[in-house]
Design a protein around this motif. Sequence first.
Motif, PDB file in Angstrom:
ATOM      1  N   TYR A   1     -77.832  -0.934 -42.003  1.00 35.62           N
ATOM      2  CA  TYR A   1     -77.291  -1.510 -40.779  1.00 35.62           C
ATOM      3  C   TYR A   1     -76.502  -2.759 -41.166  1.00 35.62           C
ATOM      4  O   TYR A   1     -77.005  -3.608 -41.906  1.00 35.62           O
ATOM      5  CB  TYR A   1     -78.418  -1.911 -39.821  1.00 35.62           C
ATOM      6  CG  TYR A   1     -79.113  -0.730 -39.207  1.00 35.62           C
ATOM      7  CD1 TYR A   1     -78.592  -0.118 -38.065  1.00 35.62           C
ATOM      8  CD2 TYR A   1     -80.283  -0.217 -39.754  1.00 35.62           C
ATOM      9  CE1 TYR A   1     -79.218   0.979 -37.488  1.00 35.62           C
ATOM     10  CE2 TYR A   1     -80.916   0.875 -39.189  1.00 35.62           C
ATOM     11  CZ  TYR A   1     -80.379   1.469 -38.061  1.00 35.62           C
ATOM     12  OH  TYR A   1     -81.001   2.556 -37.499  1.00 35.62           O
TER      13      TYR A   1
ATOM     14  N   LYS B   1     -81.893  -3.488 -37.761  1.00 32.35           N
ATOM     15  CA  LYS B   1     -81.316  -2.916 -36.555  1.00 32.35           C
ATOM     16  C   LYS B   1     -81.629  -3.820 -35.375  1.00 32.35           C
ATOM     17  O   LYS B   1     -82.785  -4.139 -35.120  1.00 32.35           O
ATOM     18  CB  LYS B   1     -81.866  -1.516 -36.307  1.00 32.35           C
ATOM     19  CG  LYS B   1     -81.299  -0.872 -35.057  1.00 32.35           C
ATOM     20  CD  LYS B   1     -81.869   0.505 -34.827  1.00 32.35           C
ATOM     21  CE  LYS B   1     -81.257   1.119 -33.579  1.00 32.35           C
ATOM     22  NZ  LYS B   1     -81.766   2.466 -33.341  1.00 32.35           N
TER      23      LYS B   1
ATOM     24  N   ASN C   1     -70.371  -3.001 -35.434  1.00 35.45           N
ATOM     25  CA  ASN C   1     -71.684  -2.734 -36.019  1.00 35.45           C
ATOM     26  C   ASN C   1     -71.705  -1.316 -36.550  1.00 35.45           C
ATOM     27  O   ASN C   1     -71.311  -0.384 -35.841  1.00 35.45           O
ATOM     28  CB  ASN C   1     -72.784  -2.901 -34.966  1.00 35.45           C
ATOM     29  CG  ASN C   1     -72.932  -4.335 -34.540  1.00 35.45           C
ATOM     30  OD1 ASN C   1     -73.246  -5.194 -35.357  1.00 35.45           O
ATOM     31  ND2 ASN C   1     -72.696  -4.609 -33.267  1.00 35.45           N
ATOM     32  N   TYR C   2     -72.149  -1.165 -37.796  1.00 33.90           N
ATOM     33  CA  TYR C   2     -72.193   0.150 -38.426  1.00 33.90           C
ATOM     34  C   TYR C   2     -73.591   0.488 -38.918  1.00 33.90           C
ATOM     35  O   TYR C   2     -74.356  -0.401 -39.313  1.00 33.90           O
ATOM     36  CB  TYR C   2     -71.258   0.209 -39.638  1.00 33.90           C
ATOM     37  CG  TYR C   2     -69.805   0.342 -39.285  1.00 33.90           C
ATOM     38  CD1 TYR C   2     -69.273   1.579 -38.907  1.00 33.90           C
ATOM     39  CD2 TYR C   2     -68.953  -0.750 -39.329  1.00 33.90           C
ATOM     40  CE1 TYR C   2     -67.938   1.712 -38.579  1.00 33.90           C
ATOM     41  CE2 TYR C   2     -67.611  -0.625 -39.003  1.00 33.90           C
ATOM     42  CZ  TYR C   2     -67.110   0.604 -38.636  1.00 33.90           C
ATOM     43  OH  TYR C   2     -65.789   0.736 -38.311  1.00 33.90           O
ATOM     44  N   LEU C   3     -73.872   1.775 -38.923  1.00 38.56           N
ATOM     45  CA  LEU C   3     -75.006   2.324 -39.657  1.00 38.56           C
ATOM     46  C   LEU C   3     -74.381   3.131 -40.783  1.00 38.56           C
ATOM     47  O   LEU C   3     -73.873   4.235 -40.562  1.00 38.56           O
ATOM     48  CB  LEU C   3     -75.888   3.220 -38.780  1.00 38.56           C
ATOM     49  CG  LEU C   3     -76.984   3.978 -39.533  1.00 38.56           C
ATOM     50  CD1 LEU C   3     -77.926   3.015 -40.260  1.00 38.56           C
ATOM     51  CD2 LEU C   3     -77.762   4.883 -38.594  1.00 38.56           C
TER      52      LEU C   3
ATOM     53  N   LYS D   1     -77.934  -3.660 -29.733  1.00 37.29           N
ATOM     54  CA  LYS D   1     -76.561  -3.358 -30.150  1.00 37.29           C
ATOM     55  C   LYS D   1     -76.405  -1.872 -30.450  1.00 37.29           C
ATOM     56  O   LYS D   1     -77.341  -1.217 -30.884  1.00 37.29           O
ATOM     57  CB  LYS D   1     -76.194  -4.176 -31.388  1.00 37.29           C
ATOM     58  CG  LYS D   1     -76.134  -5.654 -31.087  1.00 37.29           C
ATOM     59  CD  LYS D   1     -75.679  -6.438 -32.274  1.00 37.29           C
ATOM     60  CE  LYS D   1     -75.614  -7.918 -31.901  1.00 37.29           C
ATOM     61  NZ  LYS D   1     -75.424  -8.768 -33.035  1.00 37.29           N
TER      62      LYS D   1
ATOM     63  N   LYS E   1     -72.152   5.342 -36.477  1.00 39.38           N
ATOM     64  CA  LYS E   1     -72.632   6.017 -37.691  1.00 39.38           C
ATOM     65  C   LYS E   1     -71.443   6.282 -38.605  1.00 39.38           C
ATOM     66  O   LYS E   1     -70.403   6.760 -38.168  1.00 39.38           O
ATOM     67  CB  LYS E   1     -73.339   7.324 -37.339  1.00 39.38           C
ATOM     68  CG  LYS E   1     -74.655   7.100 -36.638  1.00 39.38           C
ATOM     69  CD  LYS E   1     -75.357   8.401 -36.335  1.00 39.38           C
ATOM     70  CE  LYS E   1     -76.679   8.128 -35.628  1.00 39.38           C
ATOM     71  NZ  LYS E   1     -77.356   9.368 -35.263  1.00 39.38           N
TER      72      LYS E   1
ATOM     73  N   TYR F   1     -74.586   1.034 -32.716  1.00 36.48           N
ATOM     74  CA  TYR F   1     -74.076   1.151 -34.081  1.00 36.48           C
ATOM     75  C   TYR F   1     -73.246   2.413 -34.217  1.00 36.48           C
ATOM     76  O   TYR F   1     -73.619   3.471 -33.712  1.00 36.48           O
ATOM     77  CB  TYR F   1     -75.237   1.178 -35.084  1.00 36.48           C
ATOM     78  CG  TYR F   1     -75.943  -0.150 -35.191  1.00 36.48           C
ATOM     79  CD1 TYR F   1     -75.594  -1.061 -36.168  1.00 36.48           C
ATOM     80  CD2 TYR F   1     -76.943  -0.491 -34.289  1.00 36.48           C
ATOM     81  CE1 TYR F   1     -76.235  -2.288 -36.250  1.00 36.48           C
ATOM     82  CE2 TYR F   1     -77.585  -1.718 -34.366  1.00 36.48           C
ATOM     83  CZ  TYR F   1     -77.223  -2.607 -35.345  1.00 36.48           C
ATOM     84  OH  TYR F   1     -77.845  -3.826 -35.426  1.00 36.48           O
TER      85      TYR F   1
END
Length: 153
Positions: free
Chosen positions: A85, A10, A94-96, A14, A18, A16
């Motif tokens: 992440y 992470k 950017n993704y979680l 930035k 979800k 993220y």
Amino acid sequence: MQAKHTFGKKDPNKAYIKRPAVYAVIFNETMDKTAVVQADSRKSFLLGGGIEGEETHIECLKREAIEELGVEIKIKQYIGYAERYFFSTKEYKNYLGQGYFYICQLGKKICDPIEEDHHLIWMEIDEAQRKLFHEHQSWAVKTALELSRQNDK
């Protein structure tokens, strides 16, 4: 409370998005291979994907099985939760990834897959763990194999 397994790093600078998703770990009868969905991009994933709207985990898995492979599935056992992440080079975001994983069994084929660029590949367990695109999916295969072996005792 379930243990949380986190993969990727992470970046505190930035934001993220979800992305809750549900995935199936499916073994063959001899438990030496697992079902992997390979996209035309040659990337390998577990069957499954993002939860839509108010879908339950079961509804999501059943929908994804039809969309990706045109098959029914039977959900047998919850494996666990893990997150990853990552940066999507396809969407430039950017993704979680929030993954909920289940041991499942393939059922009968009921239609042609809706997602024509997805193909079922039976892969040796070690190879799948190396080739799955998301680390939390590799973790799920390993954990599912351990659970399945414990259940067989």
